[in-house]
Motif scaffolding. Structure first.
Motif, PDB file in Angstrom:
ATOM      1  N   PHE A 122      74.569  66.628  95.134  1.00 29.48           N
ATOM      2  CA  PHE A 122      75.243  66.658  96.341  1.00 29.48           C
ATOM      3  C   PHE A 122      75.797  67.926  96.524  1.00 29.48           C
ATOM      4  CE2 PHE A 122      79.916  67.453  95.236  1.00 29.48           C
ATOM      5  CZ  PHE A 122      80.075  67.505  93.918  1.00 29.48           C
ATOM      6  N   ALA A 123      75.972  68.096  98.082  1.00 30.92           N
ATOM      7  CA  ALA A 123      76.744  69.245  98.619  1.00 30.92           C
ATOM      8  C   ALA A 123      77.750  69.091  99.532  1.00 30.92           C
ATOM      9  CB  ALA A 123      75.689  69.849  99.430  1.00 30.92           C
ATOM     10  N   ASP A 124      78.707  69.916  99.478  1.00 32.15           N
ATOM     11  CA  ASP A 124      79.923  69.882 100.405  1.00 32.15           C
ATOM     12  C   ASP A 124      79.933  71.232 101.323  1.00 32.15           C
ATOM     13  OD1 ASP A 124      82.478  69.883 101.315  1.00 32.15           O
ATOM     14  OD2 ASP A 124      83.587  70.495  99.664  1.00 32.15           O
ATOM     15  N   LEU A 125      79.655  71.033 102.354  1.00 34.69           N
ATOM     16  CA  LEU A 125      79.495  72.275 103.137  1.00 34.69           C
ATOM     17  C   LEU A 125      80.802  72.568 104.080  1.00 34.69           C
ATOM     18  CD1 LEU A 125      76.150  71.268 105.209  1.00 34.69           C
ATOM     19  CD2 LEU A 125      76.515  72.242 103.217  1.00 34.69           C
ATOM     20  N   GLY A 126      81.226  73.850 103.793  1.00 35.46           N
ATOM     21  CA  GLY A 126      82.535  74.094 104.268  1.00 35.46           C
ATOM     22  C   GLY A 126      83.627  73.894 103.290  1.00 35.46           C
ATOM     23  N   SER A 133      84.793  68.856  97.032  1.00 33.17           N
ATOM     24  CA  SER A 133      83.781  68.984  95.928  1.00 33.17           C
ATOM     25  C   SER A 133      84.186  68.765  94.490  1.00 33.17           C
ATOM     26  CB  SER A 133      82.832  70.300  96.231  1.00 33.17           C
ATOM     27  OG  SER A 133      84.009  71.235  96.092  1.00 33.17           O
ATOM     28  N   ILE A 134      85.321  69.361  94.266  1.00 38.02           N
ATOM     29  CA  ILE A 134      86.128  69.386  93.155  1.00 38.02           C
ATOM     30  C   ILE A 134      86.461  67.992  92.477  1.00 38.02           C
ATOM     31  CG2 ILE A 134      88.030  70.018  91.591  1.00 38.02           C
ATOM     32  CD1 ILE A 134      88.124  72.838  93.239  1.00 38.02           C
ATOM     33  N   ALA A 147      78.996  73.753  96.285  1.00 36.48           N
ATOM     34  CA  ALA A 147      79.837  73.640  97.708  1.00 36.48           C
ATOM     35  C   ALA A 147      79.599  74.974  98.429  1.00 36.48           C
ATOM     36  CB  ALA A 147      81.418  73.679  96.972  1.00 36.48           C
ATOM     37  N   THR A 148      79.453  75.063  99.624  1.00 34.82           N
ATOM     38  CA  THR A 148      79.289  76.400 100.360  1.00 34.82           C
ATOM     39  C   THR A 148      80.346  76.439 101.403  1.00 34.82           C
ATOM     40  OG1 THR A 148      78.286  75.164 102.225  1.00 34.82           O
ATOM     41  CG2 THR A 148      76.927  75.577 100.516  1.00 34.82           C
ATOM     42  N   LYS A 172      78.693  74.534  91.552  1.00 40.17           N
ATOM     43  CA  LYS A 172      78.447  75.798  91.851  1.00 40.17           C
ATOM     44  C   LYS A 172      79.044  76.037  93.387  1.00 40.17           C
ATOM     45  CE  LYS A 172      75.927  76.557  88.175  1.00 40.17           C
ATOM     46  NZ  LYS A 172      76.643  75.473  87.327  1.00 40.17           N
ATOM     47  N   PHE A 173      79.248  77.437  93.351  1.00 38.75           N
ATOM     48  CA  PHE A 173      80.006  77.688  94.751  1.00 38.75           C
ATOM     49  C   PHE A 173      78.959  78.770  95.410  1.00 38.75           C
ATOM     50  CE2 PHE A 173      82.987  76.102  92.344  1.00 38.75           C
ATOM     51  CZ  PHE A 173      83.923  75.164  93.180  1.00 38.75           C
ATOM     52  N   CYS A 174      78.381  78.723  96.740  1.00 37.18           N
ATOM     53  CA  CYS A 174      77.935  79.800  97.606  1.00 37.18           C
ATOM     54  C   CYS A 174      78.171  79.941  98.769  1.00 37.18           C
ATOM     55  CB  CYS A 174      76.408  79.158  97.707  1.00 37.18           C
ATOM     56  SG  CYS A 174      75.449  79.409  96.162  1.00 37.18           S
TER      57      CYS A 174
END
Ligand SMILES: C[S@@+](CC[C@H](N)C(=O)[O-])C[C@H]1O[C@@H](n2cnc3c(N)ncnc32)[C@H](O)[C@@H]1O
Length: 289
Positions: A122-126, A133-134, A147-148, A172-174
């Protein structure tokens, strides 16, 4: 530790509340910086004999409270913390204070996937403070999340919040613009969530001072009609989602039907607008084909 008698404390509390402000904010301040909950204070009222101890001295707490009352600084930015679901998260003026209605996103995901322990990406944008995301990474240790955020300060706070919340390593965070950090995950995401900036320009100008003067503009403003970021996220979603992958977006109270149409125009199925606690169509969800 600072000791004070319970009676003295209750007098001090009365004096602070007499100055104005809302009680909820006052007790949030006490809980986040002094570590004392409203329930504990109510218990003191029943038995006000004896001493009481605090992590912080009351003069410091009073100065924060006065700053809040005079300058409208949100309590969460003064204390440096907020509570969201069962998380205690660091916040600063670089990140939006995660809102209670956004907590429902986690319930929506849990409703869709149940207790699915299969590996899922999964991804959490913003991600801001990292709240969404956590919470998902902790609820599903077998899931892998990314998570971005466009803001490096937000990414720094979100990673610290994850480290403080658990020993897990499944998130992970980007830093980067919406989908850009996910190039390597094209066609591989099972689930994407975003609470993007969606406030229209004219409404942004009229936001209450405690929001407009303190919370990051980049976290709130969604262009002239509020839909600039939502459109970009939906248009590009088909490149990144797996077939049947889910997209879940939070939107402004009156954007539900337009966002629903944007999902349909981009070949999403099972599209629904879901309501928040106030009965407002706050979340739009759909599957890519
Ligand atoms: C409404 S806040 C949501 C924060 C957090 N997810 C929450 O629910 O509390 C929107 C977030 O999107 C980020 N953001 C704004 N523009 C962005 C962009 N172009 N690419 C990625 N993130 C962006 C902001 O920095 C902010 O953290």
């Amino acid at each position: 530790m600072f000791y004070i008698s319970a009676k003295e404390f209750l007098l001090w509390e009365k004096k602070q509340l007499f100055k104005g402000g809302d009680k909820k904010s006052f007790y949030l301040l006490l809980e986040s910086i002094a570590g004392i909950s409203h329930n504990e204070i109510n218990l003191l009222r029943l038995n006000s004999e004896g001493d009481f101890y605090f992590k912080k001295n009351l003069d410091l707490i009073e100065s924060f409270w006065d700053n809040h009352l005079t300058n409208n600084v949100p309590i969460q930015y003064l204390s440096g913390f907020t509570f969201w679901r069962d998380l205690k998260l660091i916040v600063s003026e670089n990140v939006l204070i995660p809102r209670p209605e956004t907590e429902l996103i986690i319930d929506i995901v849990l409703n869709i996937f149940g207790n699915n322990s299969k590996k899922l990406v999964f991804a959490d944008l913003g991600t801001g403070s990292g709240a969404i995301s956590i919470a998902l990474a902790l609820a599903h240790p077998s899931w892998e999340g990314i998570a971005t955020d466009i803001d490096t300060n937000a990414i720094d706070i979100a990673s610290r919040n994850f480290i403080n919340s658990s020993n897990q390593t499944n998130l992970k965070f980007c830093c980067g613009h919406w989908w850009n950090p996910l190039e390597h995950l094209k066609g591989e995401l099972d689930l994407v969530i975003s609470n993007p900036p969606y406030i229209p320009e004219e409404i942004y100008k009229k936001l209450p001072v405690e929001v407009k003067n303190f919370e990051p503009k980049i976290a709130l403003l969604g262009g002239e009609d509020g839909l600039k970021h939502i459109r970009e996220i939906i248009y590009n979603a088909p490149l990144y989602l797996k077939e049947k992958g889910w997209l879940i977006l939070e939107n402004h109270f009156d954007q539900g039907s337009i966002v629903r149409q944007l999902f349909l125009d981009n070949r999403f199925t099972s599209v629904q607008v879901l309501k928040d606690f106030s009965g407002i169509g706050r979340f739009t969800i759909g599957r890519y084909k």
